[in-house]
Scaffold this motif. Structure first.
Motif, PDB file in Angstrom:
ATOM      1  N   GLU A  53      41.245  -8.990  49.059  1.00 15.02           N
ATOM      2  CA  GLU A  53      40.034  -8.990  48.236  1.00 15.02           C
ATOM      3  C   GLU A  53      39.550  -7.571  47.964  1.00 15.02           C
ATOM      4  O   GLU A  53      39.099  -7.261  46.853  1.00 15.02           O
ATOM      5  CB  GLU A  53      38.941  -9.805  48.937  1.00 15.02           C
ATOM      6  N   TRP A  54      39.641  -6.706  48.971  1.00 16.18           N
ATOM      7  CA  TRP A  54      39.180  -5.328  48.822  1.00 16.18           C
ATOM      8  C   TRP A  54      40.028  -4.574  47.793  1.00 16.18           C
ATOM      9  O   TRP A  54      39.477  -3.896  46.911  1.00 16.18           O
ATOM     10  CB  TRP A  54      39.214  -4.617  50.165  1.00 16.18           C
ATOM     11  N   VAL A  55      41.342  -4.662  47.920  1.00 13.32           N
ATOM     12  CA  VAL A  55      42.222  -3.946  47.000  1.00 13.32           C
ATOM     13  C   VAL A  55      42.025  -4.455  45.578  1.00 13.32           C
ATOM     14  O   VAL A  55      41.937  -3.672  44.619  1.00 13.32           O
ATOM     15  CB  VAL A  55      43.695  -4.096  47.432  1.00 13.32           C
ATOM     16  N   ARG A  56      41.957  -5.755  45.430  1.00 12.59           N
ATOM     17  CA  ARG A  56      41.765  -6.329  44.101  1.00 12.59           C
ATOM     18  C   ARG A  56      40.425  -5.910  43.495  1.00 12.59           C
ATOM     19  O   ARG A  56      40.324  -5.726  42.271  1.00 12.59           O
ATOM     20  CB  ARG A  56      41.833  -7.861  44.197  1.00 12.59           C
ATOM     21  N   MET A  57      39.418  -5.731  44.333  1.00 18.49           N
ATOM     22  CA  MET A  57      38.085  -5.361  43.858  1.00 18.49           C
ATOM     23  C   MET A  57      37.980  -3.866  43.548  1.00 18.49           C
ATOM     24  O   MET A  57      37.331  -3.468  42.576  1.00 18.49           O
ATOM     25  CB  MET A  57      37.040  -5.744  44.919  1.00 18.49           C
ATOM     26  N   SER A  58      38.613  -3.023  44.382  1.00 15.26           N
ATOM     27  CA  SER A  58      38.388  -1.582  44.291  1.00 15.26           C
ATOM     28  C   SER A  58      39.435  -0.829  43.484  1.00 15.26           C
ATOM     29  O   SER A  58      39.194   0.299  43.058  1.00 15.26           O
ATOM     30  CB  SER A  58      38.324  -0.973  45.695  1.00 15.26           C
ATOM     31  N   ASP A  59      40.608  -1.421  43.281  1.00 18.62           N
ATOM     32  CA  ASP A  59      41.689  -0.755  42.565  1.00 18.62           C
ATOM     33  C   ASP A  59      41.805  -1.366  41.178  1.00 18.62           C
ATOM     34  O   ASP A  59      42.059  -2.563  41.043  1.00 18.62           O
ATOM     35  CB  ASP A  59      43.009  -0.919  43.332  1.00 18.62           C
ATOM     36  N   LYS A 237      29.716  -3.761  45.899  1.00 16.39           N
ATOM     37  CA  LYS A 237      29.987  -4.657  44.776  1.00 16.39           C
ATOM     38  C   LYS A 237      29.215  -4.230  43.532  1.00 16.39           C
ATOM     39  O   LYS A 237      29.732  -4.311  42.414  1.00 16.39           O
ATOM     40  CB  LYS A 237      29.633  -6.099  45.157  1.00 16.39           C
ATOM     41  N   ARG A 238      27.993  -3.772  43.726  1.00 12.02           N
ATOM     42  CA  ARG A 238      27.214  -3.291  42.581  1.00 12.02           C
ATOM     43  C   ARG A 238      27.865  -2.047  41.981  1.00 12.02           C
ATOM     44  O   ARG A 238      27.925  -1.882  40.762  1.00 12.02           O
ATOM     45  CB  ARG A 238      25.781  -3.003  43.015  1.00 12.02           C
ATOM     46  N   LYS A 239      28.335  -1.151  42.863  1.00 10.14           N
ATOM     47  CA  LYS A 239      28.999   0.060  42.393  1.00 10.14           C
ATOM     48  C   LYS A 239      30.248  -0.276  41.595  1.00 10.14           C
ATOM     49  O   LYS A 239      30.551   0.356  40.570  1.00 10.14           O
ATOM     50  CB  LYS A 239      29.360   0.933  43.609  1.00 10.14           C
ATOM     51  N   LEU A 240      30.998  -1.263  42.058  1.00  7.54           N
ATOM     52  CA  LEU A 240      32.242  -1.657  41.405  1.00  7.54           C
ATOM     53  C   LEU A 240      32.043  -2.728  40.344  1.00  7.54           C
ATOM     54  O   LEU A 240      33.021  -3.196  39.744  1.00  7.54           O
ATOM     55  CB  LEU A 240      33.239  -2.165  42.459  1.00  7.54           C
ATOM     56  N   GLN A 241      30.791  -3.143  40.156  1.00  9.33           N
ATOM     57  CA  GLN A 241      30.433  -4.150  39.144  1.00  9.33           C
ATOM     58  C   GLN A 241      31.190  -5.462  39.371  1.00  9.33           C
ATOM     59  O   GLN A 241      31.811  -6.031  38.474  1.00  9.33           O
ATOM     60  CB  GLN A 241      30.700  -3.611  37.733  1.00  9.33           C
ATOM     61  N   VAL A 242      31.100  -5.930  40.622  1.00 12.46           N
ATOM     62  CA  VAL A 242      31.741  -7.191  41.013  1.00 12.46           C
ATOM     63  C   VAL A 242      30.672  -8.116  41.578  1.00 12.46           C
ATOM     64  O   VAL A 242      29.837  -7.684  42.383  1.00 12.46           O
ATOM     65  CB  VAL A 242      32.836  -6.942  42.073  1.00 12.46           C
ATOM     66  N   LYS A 243      30.682  -9.385  41.189  1.00 15.86           N
ATOM     67  CA  LYS A 243      29.696 -10.334  41.700  1.00 15.86           C
ATOM     68  C   LYS A 243      30.100 -10.843  43.077  1.00 15.86           C
ATOM     69  O   LYS A 243      29.310 -10.818  44.023  1.00 15.86           O
ATOM     70  CB  LYS A 243      29.524 -11.508  40.736  1.00 15.86           C
ATOM     71  N   THR A 245      33.616 -11.095  45.961  1.00 18.38           N
ATOM     72  CA  THR A 245      34.941 -10.560  46.254  1.00 18.38           C
ATOM     73  C   THR A 245      36.034 -11.600  46.044  1.00 18.38           C
ATOM     74  O   THR A 245      37.210 -11.258  46.029  1.00 18.38           O
ATOM     75  CB  THR A 245      35.011 -10.053  47.702  1.00 18.38           C
ATOM     76  N   GLY A 246      35.656 -12.850  45.881  1.00 19.04           N
ATOM     77  CA  GLY A 246      36.626 -13.915  45.651  1.00 19.04           C
ATOM     78  C   GLY A 246      35.934 -15.253  45.584  1.00 19.04           C
ATOM     79  O   GLY A 246      34.706 -15.336  45.616  1.00 19.04           O
ATOM     80  N   GLY A 247      36.730 -16.311  45.508  1.00 20.75           N
ATOM     81  CA  GLY A 247      36.172 -17.659  45.444  1.00 20.75           C
ATOM     82  C   GLY A 247      36.737 -18.566  46.514  1.00 20.75           C
ATOM     83  O   GLY A 247      36.786 -19.782  46.329  1.00 20.75           O
ATOM     84  N   LEU A 248      37.165 -17.972  47.627  1.00 19.31           N
ATOM     85  CA  LEU A 248      37.821 -18.745  48.671  1.00 19.31           C
ATOM     86  C   LEU A 248      36.887 -19.758  49.316  1.00 19.31           C
ATOM     87  O   LEU A 248      37.290 -20.867  49.661  1.00 19.31           O
ATOM     88  CB  LEU A 248      38.387 -17.800  49.734  1.00 19.31           C
TER      89      LEU A 248
END
Length: 281
Positions: A53-59, A237-243, A245-248
């Motif tokens: 989740e981190w890699v998908r969110m930050s990269d 998440k705000r910095k990366l503009q993500v609501k 990290t996943g939907g698990l």
């Protein structure tokens, strides 16, 4: 006819959140009881998912090595921790940080410094607390072992702070705690969560032999750190503009969304126990 603003329902989504939480507890129960390799396997599975989740969110354009390097580093560290080789686990952690930085450096590009920073932060943010969770639980089997009781105490305090904040904030509302980071959190929820953690910390402390007073005092920093961990992830998440990290996990988002509070609390608890070992002799 006048159009009145819709009133936000209290305890919205509590059913879905409860079912997800109970399912997670049931899934973890047996490994938590037995500890050792079984617990390390579960913690490693969760850690691997959070790394994903981190890699998908930050990269912005992740490649396979960006996922594999931290996951393999986590695997190596977990094996060393279970074996009692803490020094080798630390070395694995350092080499993993170097590896993920090298992978990003090899890709080049305009956002190279940011990519390296996010990759190394992910190692510290996810792998370190995952290894601490494995090490704290230890290899002993049963409810009456120190590892089981210590980690149970931390989990109870984190859950109490979260549940208390949810219900306290929903009931009383009021000023926001950190509106720019997490608009749903309120000061009333924060204090309700801290109070719940202190009460349950005192109860569990008396049950496991450290006493109700030590339990209450130990619970407070754990509960505060759990809130800070949640806010920290919200800021990322705000910095990366993500609501999410996943939907698990329905009602919670990704696994990283659910365990962010625990990771900060575990790091803080480990530091406190290292400085004041007599809290839990």
């Amino acid at each position: 006819m006048t159009n009145e603003p819709a009133v936000k329902p209290k305890f919205k989504g509590v059913g879905v959140r409860l079912v997800s939480a109970v399912g997670l507890v049931l899934f973890c129960m047996a490994p938590f009881y037995f500890g050792g390799w079984l617990w390390a396997a579960l913690a490693g599975l969760f850690g691997g998912r959070m790394i994903f989740e981190w890699v998908r969110m930050s990269d912005p354009a992740p490649k396979l090595p960006a996922y594999l390097a931290p996951i393999l580093g986590l695997l190596a560290g977990a094996i060393y921790i279970v074996q009692g080789n803490t020094g080798w686990a630390v070395l694995a952690l350092i080499l993993t940080a170097v590896a993920v930085a090298g992978i990003q450096a090899a890709r080049k590009g305009d956002s190279l410094p940011n990519r390296i920073g996010w990759a190394v932060l992910g190692v510290a943010y996810i792998i370190v607390p995952t290894l601490l969770i494995i090490g704290m639980r230890g290899n002993e089997v049963g409810f009456d072992t120190i590892g089981f009781q210590r980690l149970l105490f931390i989990l109870v305090c984190v859950v109490a702070a979260d549940v208390g904040a949810y219900f306290g904030g929903s009931m009383f509302g009021g000023p926001k705690l950190a509106p720019k980071l997490s608009p749903n959190k309120t000061w009333s929820g924060f204090f309700a969560g801290q109070l719940a953690a202190i009460i349950l910390g005192a109860i569990v402390g008396s049950m496991v032999g450290i006493g109700w007073l030590s339990g209450a005092f130990f619970a407070l920093p754990i509960a505060i750190l759990s809130v800070l961990g949640d806010l920290f992830e919200s800021g990322i998440k705000r910095k990366l503009q993500v609501k999410d990290t996943g939907g698990l996990m329905p009602g919670h988002g990704g696994l990283l969304d659910r365990l962010d509070s625990l990771m900060a609390a575990v790091i803080g608890a480990a530091i406190i126990l290292a400085i004041f070992p007599n809290i839990w002799a």
